[in-house]
Design a protein around this motif. Structure first.
Motif, mmCIF file in Angstrom:
data_model
loop_
_atom_site.group_PDB
_atom_site.id
_atom_site.type_symbol
_atom_site.label_atom_id
_atom_site.label_comp_id
_atom_site.label_asym_id
_atom_site.label_seq_id
_atom_site.Cartn_x
_atom_site.Cartn_y
_atom_site.Cartn_z
ATOM 1 N N LEU A 84 3.498 4.745 3.804
ATOM 2 C CA LEU A 84 4.162 3.657 2.999
ATOM 3 C C LEU A 84 5.506 3.554 2.712
ATOM 4 C CD1 LEU A 84 2.638 1.393 1.560
ATOM 5 C CD2 LEU A 84 2.686 2.670 -0.748
ATOM 6 N N ALA A 85 6.122 4.956 2.524
ATOM 7 C CA ALA A 85 7.331 5.094 2.672
ATOM 8 C C ALA A 85 8.184 4.704 3.764
ATOM 9 C CB ALA A 85 7.581 6.609 1.913
ATOM 10 N N GLU A 86 7.425 5.158 4.934
ATOM 11 C CA GLU A 86 8.188 4.688 6.222
ATOM 12 C C GLU A 86 8.208 3.348 6.414
ATOM 13 O OE1 GLU A 86 9.183 6.772 8.757
ATOM 14 O OE2 GLU A 86 9.167 8.418 7.045
ATOM 15 N N LYS A 87 7.005 2.665 5.705
ATOM 16 C CA LYS A 87 7.123 1.307 6.021
ATOM 17 C C LYS A 87 8.020 0.573 5.244
ATOM 18 C CE LYS A 87 3.729 -2.571 6.017
ATOM 19 N NZ LYS A 87 2.313 -3.112 5.589
ATOM 20 N N LYS A 88 8.408 1.115 4.046
ATOM 21 C CA LYS A 88 9.631 0.365 3.166
ATOM 22 C C LYS A 88 11.226 0.627 3.651
ATOM 23 C CE LYS A 88 6.595 0.338 -0.858
ATOM 24 N NZ LYS A 88 6.457 0.938 -2.084
ATOM 25 N N ARG A 89 11.130 1.683 4.729
ATOM 26 C CA ARG A 89 12.680 2.183 5.050
ATOM 27 C C ARG A 89 13.338 0.942 5.629
ATOM 28 N NH1 ARG A 89 12.548 7.301 8.993
ATOM 29 N NH2 ARG A 89 14.805 7.095 8.273
#
Length: 413
Positions: A84-89
């Motif tokens: 999820l954090a990667e998707k928001k990068r």
């Protein structure tokens, strides 16, 4: 772990249309929305937090595909990656090709740092991108860079080749800064591998040269259009830079008072300047206005362009190059009309040097001549002398126009 649902059960849940989340197994869930649509959802724990991420819509994404993605997601979490954090990068991590990197470099570095960012953008788009722009960053090699630079050098543009090499180095250094590349494929090359050491140009045309040049240009209106002819005439007697002239708008001119107010945004010195217009220049400008068919620019684009409304930076360069027999596109075989007449090769920029030489020959003081060319005065004189010398410059430009006017104003076409 919950019993894994099969495809038949998934379809049954969707037909019932009861909103809710149903465990599939392995951290994968099937969510039915209140509208009756089905979505795949994966749940996981990262950094001691329970998290949930949508994988896609059913049936666009099958059960088997969703289950495989959920399994890979769990593997990533074990490695310390939070999906999820990667998707928001930021979009920066989506830079995959050299073209992607170039756009980021041009937008976030060049456009903020340079006053004229269109030059590196044009060189990259036209001369570098066709060779390696579509390659993945990990695939571009020094051989790709060398091939691109050699193609420019072979075309007879050593200065442009040197510029292209410099921009290539900057581009890939940008990739290293973003940790998208580990090495710079252009770094090992020097100007000796491109256009070589550039010699300062000193080409200035004599009155005799100009007499021959304008006669030939005048006699070849198909190869060298009237608009090009008038552009060369204005560059020669005003001493302005090509970019300043071809982008000029009619709103900058006051022909009644014989002045051109070059705005700060388009002046290379970063300061506005009022340019006096000799009598002949006003006549040529009035002709251009008629020829422009109510365009806002002196030199409107000659073909439909979404990029800008005035002629290309290369229009005059190519027109003059063809008069020297140089190819500007595949299939060209122009005659060397200027060379055959005994004229040593010159470029558009040499017209500016010619103007400066003619001003000196006419006895114009150096500081006046320098201001005619919109050069900043150097040293103490530049700091304390804020006088614009408008009338002195008007007199100076009129002197050389009196010499050149009869040469340029030949029989009407």
């Amino acid at each position: 772990m919950a019993t894994r649902l099969n495809d038949k059960q998934i379809k049954s849940l969707l037909r019932k249309g009861e909103a809710g989340r149903h465990a599939v197994g392995g951290g994968l869930y099937f969510r039915v929305s209140r509208e009756g649509s089905g979505f795949w959802v994966a749940r996981y724990t990262a950094n001691n937090k329970r998290r949930e991420i949508t994988l896609g819509r059913y049936p666009d994404k099958s059960l088997a595909t969703a289950y495989a993605e959920a399994f890979q997601l769990k593997e990533d979490v074990r490695k310390g990656i939070d999906p999820l954090a990667e998707k928001k990068r930021p979009d920066m991590v989506k830079i995959r090709t050299v073209n992607d990197l170039a756009e980021d470099w041009l937008h976030n570095d060049i456009e903020k740092r340079l006053k004229h960012p269109q030059i590196p953008r044009r060189i990259y788009k036209q001369l570098l991108s066709p060779h390696f722009g579509e390659l993945a960053l990990k695939r571009v090699t020094p051989l790709d860079v060398r091939h691109a630079i050699q193609a420019i050098t072979t075309s007879g543009r050593p200065t442009v080749a040197n510029d292209a090499l410099g921009y290539s180095k900057q581009l890939f250094r940008h990739g290293i800064r973003l940790d998208l590349m580990k090495s710079n494929p252009a770094e090992a090359f020097t100007i000796h591998h491109a256009g070589g050491i550039e010699k300062s140009r000193n080409r200035a045309l004599s009155i005799s040269d100009l007499n021959t040049v304008f006669q030939i240009l005048h006699d070849n209106p198909v190869s060298f259009t009237r608009d090009n002819y008038l552009a060369v005439a204005l560059l020669l007697i005003l001493g302005v830079r090509k970019g300043e002239l071809i982008a000029a708008r009619w709103t900058e001119f006051d022909l009644d008072n014989a002045i051109w107010k070059l705005p700060e945004a388009r002046s290379k010195t970063g300061a506005p300047i009022t340019i006096p217009l000799p009598n002949a220049a006003i006549e040529w400008l009035e002709e251009l206005k008629v020829r422009g068919y109510n365009s806002e620019h002196l030199f409107p684009a000659r073909r439909t362009s979404q990029r800008r409304a005035y002629i290309s930076d290369d229009t005059l360069n190519h027109a003059l190059a063809k008069m020297f027999g140089k190819k500007t596109k595949p299939g060209d075989h122009p005659a060397n009309k200027l060379g055959d007449a005994g004229i040593e090769h010159f470029t558009v920029h040499d017209l500016r040097r010619t103007c400066r030489s003619l001003l000196a020959s006419a006895g114009v003081s150096p500081h006046i001549a320098e201001r005619c060319l919109n050069h900043k005065l150097r040293g103490v004189e530049g700091i304390y002398d804020r006088h614009d010398y408008l009338e002195e410059r008007r007199e100076a430009l009129q002197k050389i126009t009196d010499q050149l006017g009869p040469i340029i104003n030949r029989a009407e076409r």
